[in-house]
Design a protein around this motif. Structure first.
Motif, PDB file in Angstrom:
ATOM      1  N   HIS A  87      -5.876  -7.824   6.140  1.00 28.68           N
ATOM      2  CA  HIS A  87      -6.128  -6.488   5.582  1.00 28.68           C
ATOM      3  C   HIS A  87      -6.423  -5.525   6.720  1.00 28.68           C
ATOM      4  N   ALA A 141      -0.825   2.597   5.380  1.00 38.46           N
ATOM      5  CA  ALA A 141       0.418   1.881   5.090  1.00 38.46           C
ATOM      6  C   ALA A 141       1.624   2.652   5.619  1.00 38.46           C
ATOM      7  N   GLY A 197       1.497   0.134  -4.178  1.00 40.45           N
ATOM      8  CA  GLY A 197       0.097  -0.236  -4.368  1.00 40.45           C
ATOM      9  C   GLY A 197      -0.085  -1.274  -5.465  1.00 40.45           C
ATOM     10  N   ARG A 198      -1.228  -1.243  -6.129  1.00 41.74           N
ATOM     11  CA  ARG A 198      -1.565  -2.248  -7.132  1.00 41.74           C
ATOM     12  C   ARG A 198      -0.590  -2.286  -8.305  1.00 41.74           C
ATOM     13  N   GLY A 206       0.825  -1.202   0.000  1.00 46.33           N
ATOM     14  CA  GLY A 206       0.000   0.000   0.000  1.00 46.33           C
ATOM     15  C   GLY A 206       0.856   1.247   0.000  1.00 46.33           C
ATOM     16  N   ARG A 207       0.253   2.365  -0.410  1.00 45.19           N
ATOM     17  CA  ARG A 207       0.979   3.637  -0.450  1.00 45.19           C
ATOM     18  C   ARG A 207       0.273   4.720   0.363  1.00 45.19           C
ATOM     19  N   ILE A 234      -2.236  -6.101   3.855  1.00 45.84           N
ATOM     20  CA  ILE A 234      -2.807  -5.445   2.672  1.00 45.84           C
ATOM     21  C   ILE A 234      -3.469  -4.151   3.112  1.00 45.84           C
ATOM     22  N   ALA A 235      -2.801  -3.015   2.841  1.00 48.76           N
ATOM     23  CA  ALA A 235      -3.345  -1.706   3.259  1.00 48.76           C
ATOM     24  C   ALA A 235      -3.618  -0.870   2.014  1.00 48.76           C
ATOM     25  N   VAL A 236      -4.475  -1.409   1.146  1.00 49.69           N
ATOM     26  CA  VAL A 236      -4.866  -0.691  -0.083  1.00 49.69           C
ATOM     27  C   VAL A 236      -6.348  -0.327   0.038  1.00 49.69           C
ATOM     28  N   SER A 237      -6.867   0.423  -0.952  1.00 48.07           N
ATOM     29  CA  SER A 237      -8.280   0.811  -0.878  1.00 48.07           C
ATOM     30  C   SER A 237      -9.152  -0.442  -0.907  1.00 48.07           C
TER      31      SER A 237
END
Lengths: 247, 247
Positions: free
Chosen positions: B75, B17, B36-37, B12-13, B52-55
């Motif tokens: 997550h 994160a 990120g992705r 993640g960014r 997992i610290a993404v949207s």
């Protein structure tokens, strides 16, 4: 020699009257407390200052009953202009704080906004004897800061109340949210509010927003959710359009 | 001997994160940060924990790309159930706090809510190494506390933003409101929100309310004013009906 002790008459029974009366007595003034509109006792005629701390719509009536006094007459309301007072010696002493009977407060840290066209030095002296934060503000700008205060305090507290109801259904103690509430308040000491914004609405994450709206218990809270999510989104667009310079 | 140092992969960014990565490194863990992705670098296969610290909507995709790893996969989302993760070793590490790049925070005081059906002791150990406030909460109740958090933080901050705009028109610095903002947050440490409520709407002072609504700059803010004033009034009636026992 310390600051002068004044003779004050304080009219009102509410939170402002209660807390202000305690603070004035604590600062060494003589305070003659008089109940609200339904008082029976006659008002002393020889006080230095008369402080009308009743509900807004009753201020003119109380002021009229003080027609014959010689001292300075002030009210404590945020949205009532000074000129509703018919006295020549008149002013306003507005505490910008949320005051409740059930919670003690350090009155020395309550911001006081004052106004007077006849007695600003006296009013400043009295105000400064109870608070370390005293500023002069005219009626029009006091009305604006009172309106801003409704958003920052009354409406903010309504948000806390909605969160309380949501957690209560699940048996989760409200205390779990206190670090978040505190940090949200602390952030705007360092960042302007639109920079401090986080959450699904600022990311415009419609999946989360739709799912959250569906979880809400009634139509009123769904309306609040939709309106405030749209506001957060519009606020972001407004900020981008202005290139970060203005809102 | 201190607590064990783990090998963690953090994907993640965003704000979560960034802050979580700093805290994990500070606690002595080895953190392999992965963007990120759109990352190019391959993900190490031998970490103890993958965070997992993404949207929210990208979590399933990232989880699918971690299909072959042996470590625990978690997550960080409030509203996403744990079972979107296909892994056998899975969990959730949800920080209930508003995190921004522009503001440092004491991560040790960030409440962490954890969930795992396979690795609760490991997840608790990692969480406790970065925060003094770790609690277990299942997916359904985490979703409710996330929703309550939106009201207490994101929507509260929207209130601050509206107040900022109102003061900006008048050239009054936002700082004038900070003692009120702080006290409003502090009050609900001692009082439940409906007991802490003050202002024109709880008194149902329609004169002040009508005058304030007329001062607002646009229809969106007038809608907010009306809806929240009605809520405060309804909240009071609801409380009275329930004789103070429930809301």
């Amino acid at each position: 020699m310390g600051p002068r002790a004044y003779r004050a008459v304080l009219i009102g029974r509410g939170n402002v009257a209660t807390r202000l009366g305690q603070a004035l007595r604590g600062a060494g003034h003589e305070v003659i407390a008089v109940g609200g509109r339904t008082r029976v006792a006659p008002v002393p005629q020889d006080a230095d200052i008369y402080i009308i701390a009743v509900s807004d719509r009753c201020i003119p009536q109380v002021a009229a009953e003080l027609a014959s006094v010689q001292g300075l007459v002030v009210h404590t309301a945020g949205s009532v202009p000074m000129d509703v007072l018919p006295q020549r010696r008149r002013g306003v002493l507005y505490p910008l704080q949320t005051l409740s009977r059930a919670r003690q407060i350090d009155f020395a840290r309550v911001p006081l906004f004052i106004e007077s066209d006849s007695d600003l030095p006296l009013l400043r002296e009295v105000a400064s004897s109870v608070s370390g934060s005293v500023r002069v503000l005219d009626s029009a700008r006091r009305r604006s800061i009172h309106l801003a205060a409704v958003f920052c305090s009354n409406f903010t507290n309504a948000m806390y109340s909605m969160a309380y109801r949501l957690l209560r259904r699940e048996g989760i103690p409200f205390e779990a949210l206190l670090p978040l509430i505190d940090e949200t308040a602390a952030k705007v000491h360092d960042l302007v509010p639109h920079e401090a914004q986080t959450g699904p609405a600022v990311r415009w994450d419609t999946e989360v927003m739709d799912a959250q709206r569906a979880l809400l218990p009634d139509e009123e809270m769904r309306q609040v959710y939709t309106l405030l999510s749209n506001y957060i989104h519009n606020d972001k667009l407004r900020f981008k359009e202005n290139q970060g310079t203005a809102l």
